[in-house]
Design an enzyme around this catalytic site. Structure first.
Site, PDB file in Angstrom:
ATOM      1  N   HIS A  17      11.102  99.315   4.784  1.00  0.00           N
ATOM      2  CA  HIS A  17      11.532  98.646   3.548  1.00  0.00           C
ATOM      3  C   HIS A  17      12.141  99.624   2.555  1.00  0.00           C
ATOM      4  CE1 HIS A  17      10.444  95.014   0.770  1.00  0.00           C
ATOM      5  NE2 HIS A  17      11.673  95.416   0.602  1.00  0.00           N
TER       6      HIS A  17
ATOM      7  N   GLY B 225      24.009  86.793  -6.430  1.00  0.00           N
ATOM      8  CA  GLY B 225      23.843  87.541  -7.673  1.00  0.00           C
ATOM      9  C   GLY B 225      22.615  87.187  -8.479  1.00  0.00           C
ATOM     10  N   ARG B 226      21.514  86.916  -7.801  1.00  0.00           N
ATOM     11  CA  ARG B 226      20.264  86.535  -8.479  1.00  0.00           C
ATOM     12  C   ARG B 226      20.491  85.340  -9.409  1.00  0.00           C
ATOM     13  NH1 ARG B 226      16.960  90.771  -6.922  1.00  0.00           N
ATOM     14  NH2 ARG B 226      18.001  92.776  -6.678  1.00  0.00           N
TER      15      ARG B 226
ATOM     16  N   SER C  73      20.200  88.925  -2.094  1.00  0.00           N
ATOM     17  CA  SER C  73      20.753  88.514  -3.391  1.00  0.00           C
ATOM     18  C   SER C  73      22.245  88.197  -3.284  1.00  0.00           C
ATOM     19  CB  SER C  73      20.510  89.599  -4.455  1.00  0.00           C
ATOM     20  OG  SER C  73      19.137  89.799  -4.657  1.00  0.00           O
ATOM     21  N   PRO C  74      22.644  87.385  -2.305  1.00  0.00           N
ATOM     22  CA  PRO C  74      24.077  87.124  -2.090  1.00  0.00           C
ATOM     23  C   PRO C  74      24.720  86.247  -3.154  1.00  0.00           C
ATOM     24  CG  PRO C  74      22.781  85.738  -0.638  1.00  0.00           C
ATOM     25  CD  PRO C  74      21.813  86.678  -1.310  1.00  0.00           C
TER      26      PRO C  74
ATOM     27  N   TYR D  58       5.895  90.962  -0.299  1.00  0.00           N
ATOM     28  CA  TYR D  58       6.268  89.757  -1.027  1.00  0.00           C
ATOM     29  C   TYR D  58       5.018  88.929  -1.298  1.00  0.00           C
ATOM     30  CZ  TYR D  58      11.085  90.805   0.461  1.00  0.00           C
ATOM     31  OH  TYR D  58      12.300  91.407   0.687  1.00  0.00           O
TER      32      TYR D  58
END
Length: 332
Positions: free
Chosen positions: A126, A208-209, A205-206, A56
């Site tokens: 990852h 939905g982005r 991404s809970p 990241y």
């Protein structure tokens, strides 16, 4: 803040965590000060799980967390830190995966240096390198636990059958996968496997982005994002269709008197006691909305209403493009 167990026999952590990819400009530019503010708010709200990776921002996210820990003496004892390794580049600079013992340990050593800690609470592979038996990768990660460099192991984006094989070799505390009202593939085996084995399902991404929020990502951000600009759900005509369908969910959350993101988080938490969502944000305002979801109690009638406006399979477009699918395991 409600607590959930991280893996069978593992520590209690907050039911909501922080996905720290947002600390590295993934969804738009941010600053160290913004990231510190989110971490400060999380600490105040009792959010203890921080989930990052060495890739990241090429270490930037870990470095930011490390600086925050240094600036807040005593904070390390109150947080559960997870990071990841295994994504790298080949000699030509192309993205690839390396699950060899030397690479995973070397990546973890570098992460520990950036974080400024002697040990992480959870270390994930990852991406799984499929030409190495997953039992060997689990054994490699387990040896890092034995060396005191990590307290538990995890995997990201692997299939239920692969997870069972890994867990048979060494206890797996957590599996990370995309899971939300717009991405429900984990319900076809992964949720059930985690429930059966006592493994935590860390849901990235809970919301939905951003599709499942009151402020979806604007077009200019989508166009400037290397990821979103080619993601099937964010290109036309799929984007317009998804924004239109999500309006029903936004109307429902308004009717219930809660932020849309909070309702998306609450729905996910009610799906299984093993699920720990890790939303990412650059904004304390947004993080406050997300955290509200951890305190919501939904009835069966509420769950039915939610699925009436966003039934299984509502989203237009795949969650990844062909190139983005390289690495995650398909299993259904």
């Amino acid at each position: 803040m409600k607590q959930r167990q991280m893996g069978a026999g593992g520590p209690q952590v907050s039911c909501l965590g922080i996905g720290a990819m947002s600390f590295a400009d993934f969804y738009g530019e941010t600053t160290e000060a913004n990231s510190f503010a989110v971490l400060d708010m999380a600490r105040e709200l009792g959010v203890t799980h921080i989930d990052t990776s060495n890739v990241y921002g090429m270490g930037r996210s870990e470095t930011t967390i490390g600086k925050w820990l240094t600036a807040n003496p005593g904070a390390r004892d109150g947080v559960h830190i997870a990071t990841k390794g295994g994504i790298t580049k080949d000699a030509e600079g192309r993205r690839c995966f390396d699950n060899s013992p030397a690479h995973l340990e070397g990546a973890l050593d570098a992460s520990l240096g950036r974080l400024g800690v002697d040990c992480v609470d959870l270390y994930y592979a990852h991406r799984y390198q499929p030409d190495i038996p997953v039992e060997e990768v689990a054994g490699t990660l387990g040896r890092l636990v034995a060396k005191g460099k990590a307290r538990a192991i995890g995997f990201s984006e692997i299939a239920p059958a692969t997870l069972r094989r890994a867990h048979a070799e060494h206890p797996v505390a957590a599996i990370q996968s995309e899971y939300s009202l717009s991405t429900r593939a984990p319900e076809l085996g992964l949720v059930q496997t985690c429930d059966a084995l006592g493994i935590s399902l860390v849901a990235f991404s809970p919301v939905g982005r951003s599709l499942l929020t009151d402020s979806p990502v604007p077009h200019e951000i989508i166009e400037s994002s290397p990821f979103l600009s080619v993601n099937p759900r964010f290109v036309e005509p799929n984007l317009s269709a998804n924004l239109h369908l999500a309006e029903g969910f936004r109307s429902l959350s308004a009717d219930m008197g809660v932020p849309t993101a909070a309702l998306a988080i609450a729905w996910l938490l009610h799906r299984s006691d093993r699920v720990i969502p890790i939303p990412g944000t650059r904004s304390t305002e947004h993080f406050s909305e997300l955290a509200q979801g951890a305190g919501l109690s939904l009835t069966e009638a509420d769950m039915v209403r939610i699925e009436e406006v966003l039934p299984v399979g509502w989203a237009h477009g795949d969650r990844y493009s062909t190139a983005q699918w390289i690495g995650p395991q398909n299993y259904c």
